[in-house]
Scaffold this active site. Structure first.
Site, short mmCIF file in Angstrom:
data_model
loop_
_atom_site.label_atom_id
_atom_site.label_comp_id
_atom_site.label_asym_id
_atom_site.label_seq_id
_atom_site.Cartn_x
_atom_site.Cartn_y
_atom_site.Cartn_z
N SER A 171 0.86 -1.35 0.12
CA SER A 171 0.04 -0.05 -0.07
C SER A 171 0.92 1.24 -0.05
CB SER A 171 -0.93 0.00 1.45
OG SER A 171 -1.64 1.29 1.45
N TYR B 28 -1.57 -0.43 10.47
CA TYR B 28 -1.86 -0.50 9.04
C TYR B 28 -0.49 -0.01 8.37
CZ TYR B 28 -3.53 -0.71 4.34
OH TYR B 28 -4.17 -1.29 3.06
#
Length: 250
Positions: free
Chosen positions: A135, A148
């Protein structure tokens, strides 16, 4: 011969879109997810799909999946580690420690668990692609998203290590860093998400990256520019800009 593709986190969002994309090309797809009902619904829509209810955090169950798939179809051409979870977290809350652990285990160790049982077969055949969905969030630490961001930064570094380990062995290791994609994971984000893609658009772009064997890609290209700018910002400026930025809910 049709492609043979393994996809984790296949029951919804980007994983589902990737499954639909490759099944639409006539590929034999092995779909892994925890939610049996969603997997069965997806399988009913596709041809050439085998479904496996398994958690990527459980290495033994993933090894069993790999053994079954390879016994039935042979060595896969593409293994996509897509399974991932995201929640807002704050270190000051003791109850968030378990959330940190689950995110890191799913997003990083789960990727290792998925790739591990296929590597020997791929290396022996001298072909195949191991694809990790990381990501843009792994480029800098996002406030409220420490777990995250940390997991995706770790995934990027892990994939780079694995890519070097596989160099010259015929096995491609591909790192893909999407920006925002319309999925259940982003549904509750309380902030503007620039250059957001539908899951179907993202899946098509990812498949092109894999087909071209591009070793590292950010999609869409606009987010590649944003990510590079953020990476180059001095720490004091980054901190000032993001200290009061909207955060993902806990």
């Amino acid at each position: 011969m049709p492609l043979k593709v393994i996809i984790s986190g296949a029951s919804s969002g980007l994983g589902r879109a990737l499954a639909q994309h490759y099944a639409g090309l006539g590929a034999t797809v092995g779909l892994i997810a925890r939610r049996q009902d969603l997997l069965e619904t997806l399988s009913a829509e596709l041809s050439g799909a085998s479904t496996y209810v398994a958690d990527v955090r459980d290495a033994l169950s993933i090894q069993a999946v790999a053994q079954d798939f390879m016994q039935r179809y042979g060595c896969p051409d593409i293994v996509i580690a897509n399974a991932g979870i995201s929640r807002g977290t704050l270190t000051e809350y003791a109850e968030d420690s378990k959330v940190f652990e689950n995110i890191l285990t799913t997003n990083v160790t789960g990727m290792v668990n998925l790739f591990q049982p296929f590597i020997v077969a791929m290396r022996t055949s001298g072909r195949g692609s191991l694809v990790g969905i990381a990501s843009v969030a792994g480029y800098r630490g996002l406030p409220g998203g420490g777990a995250y961001s940390a997991s995706k930064a770790a995934a990027i570094s892990y994939l780079e290590s694995l890519r070097v380990e596989m160099h010259g062995k015929g096995v491609s290791v591909i790192t893909i860093c999407p920006g925002y994609v319309v999925t259940p994971m982003t549904a509750n984000n309380p902030y503007r998400m620039p250059f957001i893609l539908t899951a179907e658009d993202a899946a098509g772009k990812i498949a092109r990256v894999i087909g071209n064997k591009t070793l590292f890609a950010v999609i869409p290209w606009q987010m590649a520019i944003v990510a590079r700018v953020l990476k180059l910002l001095p720490d004091f400026l980054y901190d000032w800009l993001f200290a009061k930025a909207p955060r993902k809910p806990r």
